[in-house]
Design a protein around this motif. Structure first.
Motif, PDB file in Angstrom:
ATOM      1  N   LYS A 109     -40.073   0.383  56.529  1.00 44.05           N
ATOM      2  CA  LYS A 109     -39.361  -0.284  57.622  1.00 44.05           C
ATOM      3  C   LYS A 109     -37.940   0.263  57.731  1.00 44.05           C
ATOM      4  O   LYS A 109     -37.468   0.585  58.822  1.00 44.05           O
ATOM      5  CB  LYS A 109     -39.321  -1.791  57.378  1.00 44.05           C
ATOM      6  N   GLY A 110     -37.252   0.388  56.616  1.00 48.71           N
ATOM      7  CA  GLY A 110     -35.897   0.923  56.608  1.00 48.71           C
ATOM      8  C   GLY A 110     -35.851   2.362  57.080  1.00 48.71           C
ATOM      9  O   GLY A 110     -34.949   2.759  57.828  1.00 48.71           O
ATOM     10  N   LEU A 111     -36.827   3.160  56.651  1.00 51.48           N
ATOM     11  CA  LEU A 111     -36.891   4.558  57.066  1.00 51.48           C
ATOM     12  C   LEU A 111     -37.139   4.674  58.568  1.00 51.48           C
ATOM     13  O   LEU A 111     -36.506   5.478  59.257  1.00 51.48           O
ATOM     14  CB  LEU A 111     -37.989   5.282  56.288  1.00 51.48           C
ATOM     15  N   LEU A 112     -38.036   3.841  59.083  1.00 50.57           N
ATOM     16  CA  LEU A 112     -38.334   3.854  60.515  1.00 50.57           C
ATOM     17  C   LEU A 112     -37.127   3.398  61.336  1.00 50.57           C
ATOM     18  O   LEU A 112     -36.809   4.004  62.370  1.00 50.57           O
ATOM     19  CB  LEU A 112     -39.545   2.962  60.807  1.00 50.57           C
ATOM     20  N   ILE A 113     -36.435   2.363  60.872  1.00 48.26           N
ATOM     21  CA  ILE A 113     -35.234   1.891  61.572  1.00 48.26           C
ATOM     22  C   ILE A 113     -34.175   2.979  61.596  1.00 48.26           C
ATOM     23  O   ILE A 113     -33.549   3.250  62.619  1.00 48.26           O
ATOM     24  CB  ILE A 113     -34.693   0.598  60.931  1.00 48.26           C
ATOM     25  N   ARG A 114     -33.977   3.647  60.478  1.00 48.34           N
ATOM     26  CA  ARG A 114     -32.979   4.713  60.403  1.00 48.34           C
ATOM     27  C   ARG A 114     -33.354   5.882  61.316  1.00 48.34           C
ATOM     28  O   ARG A 114     -32.503   6.444  62.002  1.00 48.34           O
ATOM     29  CB  ARG A 114     -32.821   5.193  58.964  1.00 48.34           C
ATOM     30  N   LEU A 115     -34.636   6.241  61.351  1.00 49.86           N
ATOM     31  CA  LEU A 115     -35.082   7.339  62.204  1.00 49.86           C
ATOM     32  C   LEU A 115     -34.891   7.004  63.678  1.00 49.86           C
ATOM     33  O   LEU A 115     -34.378   7.813  64.452  1.00 49.86           O
ATOM     34  CB  LEU A 115     -36.551   7.668  61.914  1.00 49.86           C
ATOM     35  N   VAL A 126     -31.509  17.384  56.414  1.00 55.04           N
ATOM     36  CA  VAL A 126     -30.332  18.225  56.152  1.00 55.04           C
ATOM     37  C   VAL A 126     -29.264  17.418  55.421  1.00 55.04           C
ATOM     38  O   VAL A 126     -28.693  17.888  54.426  1.00 55.04           O
ATOM     39  CB  VAL A 126     -29.785  18.820  57.476  1.00 55.04           C
ATOM     40  N   ASN A 127     -29.002  16.206  55.893  1.00 54.97           N
ATOM     41  CA  ASN A 127     -27.998  15.366  55.236  1.00 54.97           C
ATOM     42  C   ASN A 127     -28.429  14.945  53.841  1.00 54.97           C
ATOM     43  O   ASN A 127     -27.616  14.925  52.916  1.00 54.97           O
ATOM     44  CB  ASN A 127     -27.689  14.135  56.084  1.00 54.97           C
ATOM     45  N   ALA A 128     -29.693  14.592  53.676  1.00 54.72           N
ATOM     46  CA  ALA A 128     -30.162  14.132  52.371  1.00 54.72           C
ATOM     47  C   ALA A 128     -30.132  15.242  51.330  1.00 54.72           C
ATOM     48  O   ALA A 128     -29.845  14.994  50.157  1.00 54.72           O
ATOM     49  CB  ALA A 128     -31.576  13.568  52.493  1.00 54.72           C
ATOM     50  N   VAL A 129     -30.404  16.469  51.747  1.00 53.69           N
ATOM     51  CA  VAL A 129     -30.461  17.575  50.794  1.00 53.69           C
ATOM     52  C   VAL A 129     -29.081  18.190  50.547  1.00 53.69           C
ATOM     53  O   VAL A 129     -28.678  18.378  49.405  1.00 53.69           O
ATOM     54  CB  VAL A 129     -31.451  18.661  51.289  1.00 53.69           C
ATOM     55  N   LEU A 130     -28.353  18.481  51.617  1.00 56.97           N
ATOM     56  CA  LEU A 130     -27.113  19.240  51.465  1.00 56.97           C
ATOM     57  C   LEU A 130     -25.862  18.398  51.211  1.00 56.97           C
ATOM     58  O   LEU A 130     -24.951  18.847  50.526  1.00 56.97           O
ATOM     59  CB  LEU A 130     -26.887  20.117  52.698  1.00 56.97           C
ATOM     60  N   GLN A 131     -25.793  17.218  51.771  1.00 53.23           N
ATOM     61  CA  GLN A 131     -24.574  16.401  51.652  1.00 53.23           C
ATOM     62  C   GLN A 131     -24.185  16.118  50.194  1.00 53.23           C
ATOM     63  O   GLN A 131     -23.031  16.299  49.831  1.00 53.23           O
ATOM     64  CB  GLN A 131     -24.745  15.093  52.426  1.00 53.23           C
ATOM     65  N   PRO A 132     -25.122  15.679  49.329  1.00 52.65           N
ATOM     66  CA  PRO A 132     -24.719  15.435  47.928  1.00 52.65           C
ATOM     67  C   PRO A 132     -24.254  16.704  47.214  1.00 52.65           C
ATOM     68  O   PRO A 132     -23.315  16.661  46.412  1.00 52.65           O
ATOM     69  CB  PRO A 132     -25.987  14.885  47.270  1.00 52.65           C
ATOM     70  N   ALA A 162     -33.819  13.976  64.824  1.00 46.46           N
ATOM     71  CA  ALA A 162     -33.313  12.947  63.901  1.00 46.46           C
ATOM     72  C   ALA A 162     -33.878  13.153  62.501  1.00 46.46           C
ATOM     73  O   ALA A 162     -33.162  12.989  61.502  1.00 46.46           O
ATOM     74  CB  ALA A 162     -33.658  11.562  64.426  1.00 46.46           C
ATOM     75  N   ALA A 163     -35.142  13.532  62.411  1.00 43.93           N
ATOM     76  CA  ALA A 163     -35.747  13.798  61.102  1.00 43.93           C
ATOM     77  C   ALA A 163     -35.112  15.025  60.445  1.00 43.93           C
ATOM     78  O   ALA A 163     -34.824  15.014  59.242  1.00 43.93           O
ATOM     79  CB  ALA A 163     -37.252  13.989  61.258  1.00 43.93           C
ATOM     80  N   ILE A 164     -34.890  16.079  61.236  1.00 46.82           N
ATOM     81  CA  ILE A 164     -34.226  17.284  60.704  1.00 46.82           C
ATOM     82  C   ILE A 164     -32.829  16.932  60.211  1.00 46.82           C
ATOM     83  O   ILE A 164     -32.422  17.339  59.114  1.00 46.82           O
ATOM     84  CB  ILE A 164     -34.168  18.387  61.781  1.00 46.82           C
ATOM     85  N   LEU A 197     -24.211  21.243  63.311  1.00 45.25           N
ATOM     86  CA  LEU A 197     -24.488  22.567  63.877  1.00 45.25           C
ATOM     87  C   LEU A 197     -25.710  23.192  63.210  1.00 45.25           C
ATOM     88  O   LEU A 197     -26.535  23.841  63.878  1.00 45.25           O
ATOM     89  CB  LEU A 197     -23.255  23.449  63.694  1.00 45.25           C
ATOM     90  N   LEU A 198     -25.856  23.005  61.917  1.00 45.19           N
ATOM     91  CA  LEU A 198     -27.032  23.500  61.198  1.00 45.19           C
ATOM     92  C   LEU A 198     -28.300  22.822  61.717  1.00 45.19           C
ATOM     93  O   LEU A 198     -29.340  23.472  61.876  1.00 45.19           O
ATOM     94  CB  LEU A 198     -26.878  23.276  59.690  1.00 45.19           C
ATOM     95  N   THR A 199     -28.217  21.538  61.991  1.00 44.23           N
ATOM     96  CA  THR A 199     -29.356  20.814  62.557  1.00 44.23           C
ATOM     97  C   THR A 199     -29.754  21.414  63.897  1.00 44.23           C
ATOM     98  O   THR A 199     -30.944  21.601  64.179  1.00 44.23           O
ATOM     99  CB  THR A 199     -29.013  19.321  62.727  1.00 44.23           C
ATOM    100  N   SER A 200     -28.773  21.730  64.724  1.00 47.97           N
ATOM    101  CA  SER A 200     -29.049  22.355  66.019  1.00 47.97           C
ATOM    102  C   SER A 200     -29.717  23.709  65.838  1.00 47.97           C
ATOM    103  O   SER A 200     -30.657  24.053  66.561  1.00 47.97           O
ATOM    104  CB  SER A 200     -27.751  22.509  66.812  1.00 47.97           C
TER     105      SER A 200
END
Length: 128
Positions: A5-11, A52-58, A46-48, A85-88
């Motif tokens: 549910k949380g994942l779907l809301i965030r997406l 990208v944020n989950a992998v690279l941000q930390p 949104a998934a990309i 920009l990477l997401t684009s």
């Protein structure tokens, strides 16, 4: 079940934020022919963005910890703009009709706008 549910809301909130960004911020475009293609593109972008944020941000925060401290966190605007920009770029390579024209002002403002809208929508929709 709460995780999904949380994942779907965030997406969904991120997809809505991307849609609003294409309407408001010049330089961010979504060129699709139909409503269905627009919705699918927004969900995939949104998934990309999430991956990208989950992998690279930390990794970036850990490696660039000194820059975050030195600039009092303002480097986060630059980092988020580059991740936007990477997401684009990834979306373009995947054949999705989502484009960000450049780093300034489109990517920086887009990342800031998507972050704020996602936060607000998430706070509104994530009621227990």
């Amino acid at each position: 079940m709460d995780f999904l549910k949380g994942l779907l809301i965030r997406l969904v909130t991120t997809a809505i934020a991307f849609w609003l960004a294409t309407l408001i911020i010049p330089g961010i475009r979504l060129e699709s022919d139909s409503t269905v293609q627009t919705v699918i593109t927004l969900i995939l972008v949104a998934a990309i963005f999430g991956v990208v944020n989950a992998v690279l941000q930390p990794i970036i925060k850990t490696v660039g910890c000194g820059l975050y401290l030195l600039t009092l966190g303002l480097i986060a605007l630059v980092v988020n703009g580059l991740l936007f920009l990477l997401t684009s770029w990834i979306a373009g390579e995947a054949g999705l009709p989502f484009h960000v024209d450049g780093f300034w002002p489109a990517a920086v403002l887009g990342a800031l706008f998507v972050g704020i809208v996602t936060w607000v929508l998430g706070a509104i929709l994530d009621r227990d």
